[in-house]
Design a protein around this motif. Structure first.
Motif, PDB file in Angstrom:
ATOM      1  N   SER A 183       1.502  41.680   7.436  1.00 54.42           N
ATOM      2  CA  SER A 183       0.404  41.958   6.510  1.00 54.42           C
ATOM      3  C   SER A 183      -0.838  41.237   7.013  1.00 54.42           C
ATOM      4  CB  SER A 183       0.756  41.485   5.097  1.00 54.42           C
ATOM      5  OG  SER A 183      -0.286  41.796   4.208  1.00 54.42           O
ATOM      6  N   GLY A 184      -1.824  42.007   7.433  1.00 57.82           N
ATOM      7  CA  GLY A 184      -3.032  41.394   7.987  1.00 57.82           C
ATOM      8  C   GLY A 184      -2.687  40.560   9.201  1.00 57.82           C
ATOM      9  N   ASN A 185      -3.081  39.292   9.184  1.00 60.19           N
ATOM     10  CA  ASN A 185      -2.809  38.412  10.317  1.00 60.19           C
ATOM     11  C   ASN A 185      -1.547  37.570  10.110  1.00 60.19           C
ATOM     12  OD1 ASN A 185      -3.784  36.752   8.340  1.00 60.19           O
ATOM     13  ND2 ASN A 185      -5.194  35.624   9.656  1.00 60.19           N
ATOM     14  N   LEU A 189       4.239  36.374   0.079  1.00 63.68           N
ATOM     15  CA  LEU A 189       2.881  36.908   0.027  1.00 63.68           C
ATOM     16  C   LEU A 189       2.465  37.118  -1.425  1.00 63.68           C
ATOM     17  CD1 LEU A 189       3.279  39.582   2.843  1.00 63.68           C
ATOM     18  CD2 LEU A 189       2.258  37.304   3.051  1.00 63.68           C
ATOM     19  N   ASP A 190       1.170  37.261  -1.649  1.00 64.30           N
ATOM     20  CA  ASP A 190       0.650  37.467  -2.995  1.00 64.30           C
ATOM     21  C   ASP A 190       1.045  38.833  -3.544  1.00 64.30           C
ATOM     22  OD1 ASP A 190      -0.648  34.992  -2.988  1.00 64.30           O
ATOM     23  OD2 ASP A 190      -2.493  35.846  -2.162  1.00 64.30           O
ATOM     24  N   ARG A 211      -0.171  44.662   0.529  1.00 67.38           N
ATOM     25  CA  ARG A 211       0.485  45.745   1.272  1.00 67.38           C
ATOM     26  C   ARG A 211       1.057  45.177   2.569  1.00 67.38           C
ATOM     27  NH1 ARG A 211       0.459  51.124  -0.936  1.00 67.38           N
ATOM     28  NH2 ARG A 211       0.581  51.762   1.213  1.00 67.38           N
ATOM     29  N   THR A 212       2.216  45.675   2.957  1.00 66.95           N
ATOM     30  CA  THR A 212       2.891  45.182   4.151  1.00 66.95           C
ATOM     31  C   THR A 212       3.454  46.338   4.974  1.00 66.95           C
ATOM     32  OG1 THR A 212       5.087  45.031   3.155  1.00 66.95           O
ATOM     33  CG2 THR A 212       3.647  43.116   2.899  1.00 66.95           C
ATOM     34  N   LEU A 213       3.791  46.016   6.209  1.00 66.96           N
ATOM     35  CA  LEU A 213       4.550  46.923   7.058  1.00 66.96           C
ATOM     36  C   LEU A 213       5.864  46.219   7.360  1.00 66.96           C
ATOM     37  CD1 LEU A 213       4.800  49.495   8.770  1.00 66.96           C
ATOM     38  CD2 LEU A 213       3.799  48.207  10.657  1.00 66.96           C
ATOM     39  N   LEU A 214       6.977  46.880   7.061  1.00 58.02           N
ATOM     40  CA  LEU A 214       8.304  46.314   7.295  1.00 58.02           C
ATOM     41  C   LEU A 214       8.975  47.034   8.449  1.00 58.02           C
ATOM     42  CD1 LEU A 214       9.539  46.236   3.596  1.00 58.02           C
ATOM     43  CD2 LEU A 214       8.616  44.322   4.907  1.00 58.02           C
ATOM     44  N   ARG A 215       9.728  46.278   9.241  1.00 50.39           N
ATOM     45  CA  ARG A 215      10.536  46.854  10.321  1.00 50.39           C
ATOM     46  C   ARG A 215      11.932  46.266  10.200  1.00 50.39           C
ATOM     47  NH1 ARG A 215       8.423  45.197  15.523  1.00 50.39           N
ATOM     48  NH2 ARG A 215       7.519  43.451  14.422  1.00 50.39           N
ATOM     49  N   LEU A 216      12.934  47.138  10.021  1.00 47.51           N
ATOM     50  CA  LEU A 216      14.304  46.665   9.908  1.00 47.51           C
ATOM     51  C   LEU A 216      15.260  47.626  10.598  1.00 47.51           C
ATOM     52  CD1 LEU A 216      15.799  47.646   6.553  1.00 47.51           C
ATOM     53  CD2 LEU A 216      13.344  47.631   6.717  1.00 47.51           C
TER      54      LEU A 216
END
Length: 115
Positions: A21-23, A46-47, A51-56
């Protein structure tokens, strides 16, 4: 009394995933997983609303990339459970959803645990 809003069954997990998320990039343990989202166990959640990007991935299943939003967080361990954050998947396409279902199935069978 707390109302349960989840639409999908949760399953325990021992997998880890990348959360970006961001940096900020975290490599964290997935405590539980569902088709709707997951709980990531971390001392640095995170707050809410982020928004996040997940990789699993798991076993034979190739990597799933999914966008998610932090819907709640718990910064410190207390009576309600370990620190971490609950994330909701956003707009999984059919291919990503199918891969996620395979990961959940492997987790249920213990394939990811080396059983």
């Amino acid at each position: 009394m707390r109302t349960e809003n989840r639409k999908h069954a949760r399953f325990p997990s021992r997998l880890r995933c990348w959360c970006e998320s961001g940096n900020i990039t975290l490599y964290v343990r997935i405590a539980n997983l569902s088709e709707g989202g997951l709980f990531l166990q971390t001392n640095t959640p995170l707050d809410t609303g982020r928004r996040t990007l997940l990789r699993l991935s798991s076993g034979e299943v190739r990597e799933v990339m999914a966008e998610a939003t932090v819907v709640w967080n718990r910064p410190q361990r207390h009576d309600k459970g370990p620190p971490g954050m609950g994330l909701k998947f956003e707009g999984l396409d059919s291919g990503a959803l199918e891969l996620l279902r395979r990961i959940i199935s492997e987790e249920q069978r213990g394939v990811a645990f080396g059983s």
